[in-house]
Design a protein around this motif. Structure first.
Motif, mmCIF file in Angstrom:
data_model
loop_
_atom_site.group_PDB
_atom_site.id
_atom_site.type_symbol
_atom_site.label_atom_id
_atom_site.label_comp_id
_atom_site.label_asym_id
_atom_site.label_seq_id
_atom_site.Cartn_x
_atom_site.Cartn_y
_atom_site.Cartn_z
ATOM 1 N N ILE A 59 -37.799 -78.810 1.709
ATOM 2 C CA ILE A 59 -38.383 -79.174 0.421
ATOM 3 C C ILE A 59 -37.246 -79.336 -0.588
ATOM 4 O O ILE A 59 -36.859 -78.393 -1.283
ATOM 5 N N PRO A 60 -36.706 -80.515 -0.665
ATOM 6 C CA PRO A 60 -35.470 -80.740 -1.414
ATOM 7 C C PRO A 60 -35.540 -80.355 -2.888
ATOM 8 O O PRO A 60 -34.548 -79.896 -3.443
ATOM 9 N N PRO A 85 -31.514 -85.057 -2.178
ATOM 10 C CA PRO A 85 -32.338 -86.048 -1.499
ATOM 11 C C PRO A 85 -33.368 -86.682 -2.432
ATOM 12 O O PRO A 85 -33.655 -86.137 -3.502
ATOM 13 N N VAL A 86 -33.892 -87.786 -2.023
ATOM 14 C CA VAL A 86 -34.787 -88.587 -2.865
ATOM 15 C C VAL A 86 -35.964 -87.769 -3.399
ATOM 16 O O VAL A 86 -36.382 -87.937 -4.540
ATOM 17 N N GLU A 87 -36.470 -86.829 -2.573
ATOM 18 C CA GLU A 87 -37.623 -86.034 -3.009
ATOM 19 C C GLU A 87 -37.281 -85.205 -4.239
ATOM 20 O O GLU A 87 -38.113 -85.022 -5.118
ATOM 21 N N THR A 97 -43.068 -85.275 0.067
ATOM 22 C CA THR A 97 -41.892 -85.720 0.818
ATOM 23 C C THR A 97 -42.082 -87.165 1.274
ATOM 24 O O THR A 97 -43.187 -87.683 1.267
#
Lengths: 889, 295, 198
Positions: B155-156, B219-221, B290
């Motif tokens: 879970i970034p 990360p993108v999330e 996500t």
């Protein structure tokens, strides 16, 4: 506390298929008829079906089944199953669900008394059959009507699909049988072109899907013509959103280029098609130089031998043009020199005429028609013509436009240009078809007659339907009402329908008493429906509701499994065993599988005690009509079964020792066991073990029974008929009409091209989770899967550009009005980039009405509430998209 | 045109989880502070009141909300099985320690109650010991509950050490302001309290920036999640403004401006309460999206 | 010991959802609540006429480093001998930490209503008698019987393949070792055993 290890073992979740006994069966959730096996075990003291799997021995579906195949077993446990005969409560109206339970004797008695009360004569009855009836009970249904003198069968796959589509292919290839869809050999093709066939591939026909998947994995190029981005189009390397109804123009442009750039299989055209046949022009028509016998069968054709330069005579029925009537070898010329004359006539080859006929079908012309760029069309033509094996899928489902037969025929012509019949990567004929063809040719040589049901390809419908059309075949002198209507039309100078096989053409008029035959009204007063749901399967629903509720309609009997929309219109409902429960009365070929194979169903669980098999119901009626002996004789004559055996087994059934289904089943087992050199017990044991018995593998069949290379096809000439002799016959019989032009022509769809901003072309199609508008839709798992995709499965697809203009958003309820007929329906909008801006799309899978169908009733919108009654003049195919619609919020 | 990826959204954690994280951290900080005040400024009522409020907050957070948010509360007994790895297990342990050690720590204060005098006296020699345990548990709780979110790399938006730190700092900030409101102090003590809040606010500001850096480069999330949060007016108002900048400015004024007012501490408490809850709630609700799919 | 894994070939998947139906019947998943262990996403992107439509089957990735297992307070989530990530229904609290931790959305709650409904539909043969967080088992019960998982066994497009990832001769082994099949979001550190060809 138990140890971790122990808890892990305890944690193991079992699966439904643990400890089951597998019983072979055939899926009944669509006409792909996949071979499946049903897992049964005892639950709560009752043998229960818990899981279905594809039969791994199946040459057809190769151990796979789709979502419908998986979920199908729940039909057996549908809480609303019809489990006891029902008789309409007197005073209630058809359409209301107001029935009282009855015994079978009472139900039969009620039927007989009603027939008497309304003085129903044999021709005043009609059977109505769904595809189940067609595929599994054709021998019984045909024998039943011929022995009882009923000249009428309305069958739901015909005007929608089999006659209204496949028949177009068949004019070229001569194919046609219960599963006359051809199994295209996707897995060996390098270039695949698909048109109007989402249902036949991705949405979903498992037998084709397993092969198509191999093609995708291997990297074959896939091109899909479809106005919307269907499941199949989603898998295309190139999606061509063609203007609806113009696929024929696309194919003609392909043919135009391929003929001109020599991108055809020259050897194939010369040897196995009628392209080299000499023909002349007479009153604007191309007429081959041929001779015929008294029955009209061709006895010789003429070609120019390229080697000797002589004109030679070819035999009238043959697979090859390489040997002339005298047995001498030759190489027919595809083109004769300019100025060539024969007996003073200017003569050319069919090939040359085809060149002339296609001259105007240039890519630039096709761009105008289809809306696809000419450069794209030209490139696809070059790619298709230069790649081998290239394949154009024959297509599933038809109807849609008056040009459907022509379009499907052009697809077959395109396939002929690349020589792809019974070759790897081409159209593969089924094992059953090859077997029938072999037997037919052998009998023809020996001068013997072939039982109707064993006739190969086109011979079957021409013979079987021909009997319905010929008044002389019936002691009462009445043809089918559809033919009577067609005759009446012609008497009035209207075109009528040439070949209304198993059609509902004229039914409404017959019920209303408006159809005249020989100066008397030809009435239909009673309907016997088996596994049919015309209120949903035919167009429009109002027509059938009128037919069923008309005061002149004396009796409606429905044989069904669940309370379909149509069952609500019956007077008597006879509960049927479902496919998990029943033993079938016959052995069947494995659908369109290319191996020659035998299969049947085995009862997996105890049927509901008060339900019966269709065979038993038909036998009871035959006995009631006093036609038992004739019924048995006809079964024997049509299917070639031994009459003595039928009589013996049926005798046991009349004594109550076994059911009629069991009786015919054991005759069928004996018949096939004899042919295979087995005992019936051995055959039964093998089938119970494996589900499918492969008699001869595809590879072997192809060695000695490939069409064209070894066997002539059931077209009039035995060749692949790019020039259709059958259509030429229609011209002779009916006069010229573009619909039955034997050459290459284009029929544009009759659609308003100058549309207002809220007017759209209309298209429909199938979803992978529901079989057509079927009674099978009431399935909790399939409905859950469908509802999870509610917007796109149940909505009206509309492009955002037009939607924003009309202020429509996904989920909005919109009204769709048919600009031709004024029919209106409400549906939720699905705004998407996946469709042409000038076109809307909806699924044909939803919109059932009977509230007893707990899961499907009221979900979505029914297609046949929007489509008017319009049929084309060859087979009365429904023109289900030949109109525009107006969409308003 | 770039198209967004298909999102996978979990419906696992809802508002009760953020309440649990928030009150748990708040209560833990109170417990730790109670122990510290025991040595310095403890009045007769201050310690019991602080401990009791800490335990009540834990009760609200742990014992009730989350317990009843479980699908199978009875199985909570198994929740210690994975204490080496699972943040939830550690949370349960810390809540338990807080309760047991907290009560044992506070009992000696109740020597005047006849019924408790015996046990109070028996426990008095160990008061510091139990207090230390309770304080340690209290101190660790906000860290662990932040770690509960931050641990899985999957879970970034949550996967950064800045998160437990931020939870720790904001919890103590709030606890200080709360105590300042509950027990009005003045003079040097007031300045020390305000100074503590100011220092923590400054830290919180710095860690917030570090967190922002993580979401920006992660990360993108993480980026998407932060974008969503920053587009939520409620969050923007409650955390960065009311929960972060306002306490920073006000406490700076209290320390350097020499202001000593009766409303400042309650105002800080309210601001930090709102900000702290908004921070956790938005993080919890925005973290579970996500983009695992290739299209 | 085999290292079982799955390869999902997006090139051939047509979104027929046979897998979902097969799984629902084999594992009695709560379709009545629209909860599935495996489903097929239907993703639409781009503008007409270059619209793309992609079918992406989803399933538990049976990670080598399962985030769901790490966060589980009761060790109800564990790895079986086969390396499958499973849930012990007896000890699950239903705290949903696993659901939050799973980046692939592979889990859901088999809640009280679902248990009651299952009992009604399947009678004494019901498989989920307690409330728990449910997930794909890779059909462990079938695999230990030498069969493929139900979704793989029925897939009409052969989009799903199952086998030993370490066996260089197996379909999945070849697809993975050649680099044709790739894990989804390896950056999340979960080391999935489900690979995708796309």
């Amino acid at each position: 506390m138990s140890s971790l290890k122990e808890r892990k073992v305890a944690a193991r979740q079992t699966t439904s298929s643990r400890d089951v006994e597998w019983v072979p069966s055939i899926c009944n959730f669509c006409s792909t008829v996949c071979n499946v096996r049903v897992g049964v075990k005892t639950i709560d003291g009752k043998k229960t079906a818990v899981k279905i799997e594809g039969n791994p021995n199946s040459p057809l579906n190769r151990g796979k089944t789709c979502a419908r195949g998986q979920a199908g077993l729940r039909q057996t446990y549908d809480a609303q199953r019809l489990t006891i005969p029902l008789i309409r409560v007197s005073g209630s109206k058809r359409g209301e669900w107001n029935f009282r339970p009855a015994s079978w004797e009472e139900a039969y008695g009620y039927v007989m008394s009603k027939l008497e009360e309304h003085q129903v004569r044999p021709w005043e009855m009609s059977m109505v059959g769904g595809w189940t009836s067609c595929v599994f009970y054709m021998p019984l249904a045909l024998s039943f009507v011929f022995s009882t003198g009923i000249p009428n069968i309305v069958a739901s796959p015909m005007q929608q699909c089999v006659a209204a589509g496949h028949f177009g292919n068949d004019l070229v290839t001569g194919n046609f049988n219960f599963h006359d869809e051809v199994l295209a050999d996707f897995e060996n093709a390098k270039y695949i072109l698909l048109s109007m066939t989402n249902s036949g591939v991705a949405a979903a026909s498992t037998s084709r899907l397993v092969r198509f998947a191999e093609a995708k994995k291997r990297g074959a190029k896939v091109v899909v013509l479809d106005p919307r981005l269907s499941e199949t189009a989603a898998k295309a390397d190139e999606w061509l959103p063609i203007k609806p109804g113009t696929d024929g123009a696309f194919f003609l442009a392909l043919i135009h280029i391929m003929l001109r750039k020599d991108l055809y299989d020259e050897e194939f055209l010369i040897k196995h098609t009628n392209m080299p046949f000499l023909a002349l022009e007479n009153q604007g028509m191309v007429v081959p130089l041929m001779e015929s016998d008294e029955q009209g069968f061709p006895t010789s054709f003429r070609v120019l031998d390229r080697i000797s330069g002589e004109v030679r005579q070819l035999p009238g029925y043959s697979n090859t043009n390489a040997v002339d009537k005298e047995g001498k070898n030759l190489v027919p010329a595809l083109e004769v020199p300019p100025g060539f004359t024969l007996d003073g006539h200017k003569v050319k080859t069919i090939f040359q005429y085809m060149l002339e006929q296609t001259a105007k079908f240039t890519p630039a012309w096709a761009e105008q028609e289809t809306g696809l760029p000419a450069a794209t069309i030209e490139r696809i033509a070059l790619e298709f013509g230069q790649t081998r094996p290239a394949l154009v899928d024959p297509g599933w489902h038809g109807a849609r436009y008056e040009n459907i037969l022509n379009t499907r025929r052009l697809q077959a012509v395109l396939q002929a240009l690349v020589g792809g019949f019974d070759t790897p990567g081409g159209w593969l004929m089924s094992g059953e078809y090859h077997e029938k063809l072999l037997a037919f040719l052998k009998a023809k040589q020996e001068g013997k007659e072939v039982p109707v049901l064993s006739l190969p390809g086109l011979q079957f419908p021409l013979t079987a339907a021909g009997k319905f059309f010929n008044p002389a075949e019936w002691s009462h002198g009445h043809p089918s009402f559809a033919m009577a209507k067609s005759m009446a039309d012609k008497a009035e100078g209207k075109p009528g329908v040439i070949f209304p096989a198993f059609s509902d053409y004229g039914l409404e008029e017959a019920v209303e008493g408006k159809l005249m035959f020989n100066g008397e009204p030809y009435r239909i007063k009673a309907l016997l429906m088996n596994a049919a749901n015309p209120v949903r399967h035919f167009y429009p629903d109002t027509r059938w509701k009128n037919i069923l509720t008309h005061p002149n309609m004396g009796l409606v009997v429905a044989i069904d499994i669940v309370p379909s929309d149509t069952a609500a219109y019956a007077d008597v409902i006879l509960p049927n065993q479902n496919y998990i429960e029943r033993d079938e009365p016959f052995l069947y070929g494995a659908g369109p599988a290319t191996d020659l194979a035998l299969t049947t169903r085995f009862s997996a669980v105890e049927p509901q005690p008060q339900t019966k098999g269709t065979a038993d119901i038909l036998f009871e009626f035959a006995i009631g009509f006093g036609a038992l002996d004739k019924f048995m004789e006809t079964i024997s004559a049509f299917s070639g079964y031994d009459l003595a055996e039928i009589k013996e087994e049926v005798g046991k059934a009349t004594n109550g020792e076994q059911t009629f289904t069991q009786a015919i089943r054991s005759v069928s087992f004996k018949h096939h066991a004899r042919n295979l050199g087995l005992t019936p017990d051995q055959l039964e044991k093998t089938l119970r073990e494996k589900g499918v018995l492969v008699v001869e593998a595809k590879e072997k069949l192809m060695e000695h029974a490939a069409i064209c290379r070894q066997l002539p096809v059931p077209t009039p000439s035995g060749r692949i008929e790019i020039y259709s002799l059958l259509l030429a016959g229609f011209v002779r019989q009916e006069g010229y009409r573009i619909n039955w032009d034997p050459g290459l022509v284009y029929m544009p769809p009759a659609l308003n091209q100058e549309k207002k901003p809220d007017e759209f072309f209309f298209t429909y199609g199938k979803t992978p989770t529901v079989s057509y508008a079927s009674t099978n839709s009431n399935n909790p798992i399939l409905m859950a899967l469908s509802k999870a995709k509610e917007d796109e499965f149940m909505g009206l697809w509309i492009h955002p550009q037009r939607a924003s203009l009309l202020n429509i958003m996904t989920g909005d309820t919109v009204t769709v009005e048919n600009c031709l007929s004024g029919q209106k329906v409400q549906i939720n909008a699905f705004v998407t980039e996946m469709i042409r801006p000038d076109t809307v799309f909806m699924s044909s899978s939803f919109g059932t009405e009977n509230p007893l169908l707990k899961y499907s009733s009221g979900v979505g919108t029914a297609l046949n509430r929007l489509v008017p009654y319009q049929v084309e003049p060859i087979v009365s195919a429904f023109k289900t998209q030949e109109f525009t619609v107006r969409v308003t919020k | 045109m770039a198209q967004p990826m298909h999102v996978e959204r979990q419906e696992a954690y809802e508002w009760p989880v953020s309440v649990y994280l928030f009150f748990g951290g708040f209560g833990g900080a109170l417990m730790a502070l109670a122990f510290i005040f025991h040595f310095f400024a403890a009045t007769q009522t201050m310690i019991p009141l602080t401990v009791v409020s800490a335990l009540v907050l834990f009760a609200l957070a742990g014992a009730f909300l989350v317990f009843f948010d479980l699908e199978r509360p009875i199985n909570a007994i198994f929740s210690l099985n994975n204490f080496t790895k699972s943040g939830v297990s550690w949370d349960v342990i810390l809540i338990g320690l807080n309760y047991v050690a907290g009560i044992l720590f506070v009992l000696p204060q109740f020597a005047y109650v006849p019924a408790l005098s015996g046990i109070s006296q028996a426990l008095t020699p160990y008061q510091v010991f139990f207090g230390a345990i309770a304080a340690l548990a209290g101190f660790l709780f906000p860290i662990i509950s932040g770690g509960l979110l931050a641990a899985p790399a999957s879970i970034p938006l949550w996967h950064t050490p800045a998160l437990p730190l931020l939870f720790l700092i904001t919890s103590f900030e709030l606890a200080l302001a709360f105590l300042g409101s509950l027990f009005p102090v003045s003079g040097t003590l007031y300045t020390v309290l305000a100074g503590g809040i100011f220092a923590l606010s400054l830290l919180a500001f710095g860690i917030s920036l570090a967190y922002l850096e993580h979401t920006h480069n992660g990360p993108v999330e993480a980026t998407e999640g932060m974008h969503r949060m920053l587009k939520t007016p409620r969050f923007l108002l409650l955390y960065p403004l009311i929960g972060l900048l306002f306490p920073l400015v006000l406490s700076a004024y209290l320390v350097f401006g020499g202001l000593e007012s009766t409303w400042a501490m309650p105002a800080l408490t309210v601001a930090l309460f709102l900000g702290g809850f908004a921070l956790r709630n938005c993080l919890v609700l925005n973290g579970i999206e996500t983009y695992p799919w290739p299209y | 010991m085999s290292r079982y894994g799955m390869v999902i070939d997006l090139r051939s998947c047509v979104g027929c959802q046979a897998c979902s139906a097969a799984c629902a019947l084999e594992n009695q998943t709560p379709y009545w609540s629209d909860k599935w262990r495996t489903k097929v996403m239907d993703i639409q992107k781009g503008e007409y006429p270059s619209t793309g439509r992609y079918f992406v089957p989803t399933i538990c990735m049976h990670c080598e480093e399962p985030a769901c297992m790490t966060v589980c307070p009761s060790k109800a989530t564990f790895k079986s001998d086969e390396g499958f990530v499973l849930v012990n229904y007896d000890t699950c609290l239903g705290c949903k930490a696993c659901m939050a931790a799973c980046p692939y959305g592979a889990r859901y709650v088999y809640d009280k209503k679902d248990v009651a409904q299952e009992k009604e539909v399947y009678g004494e043969a019901s498989q989920h008698k307690k409330v728990h967080v449910d997930k794909c088992t890779f059909c462990q019960d079938r695999v230990t019987r030498g069969l493929e998982p139900a979704c793989v066994s029925t897939c009409p497009t052969l989009s799903r393949q199952f086998g030993d990832l370490d066996d260089p001769t197996s379909t999945v082994g070849k697809a993975v070792s050649s680099g044709l099949a790739k894990p989804l979001r390896p950056d999340l550190g979960t080391k999935p055993r489900v690979y995708y060809i796309y």
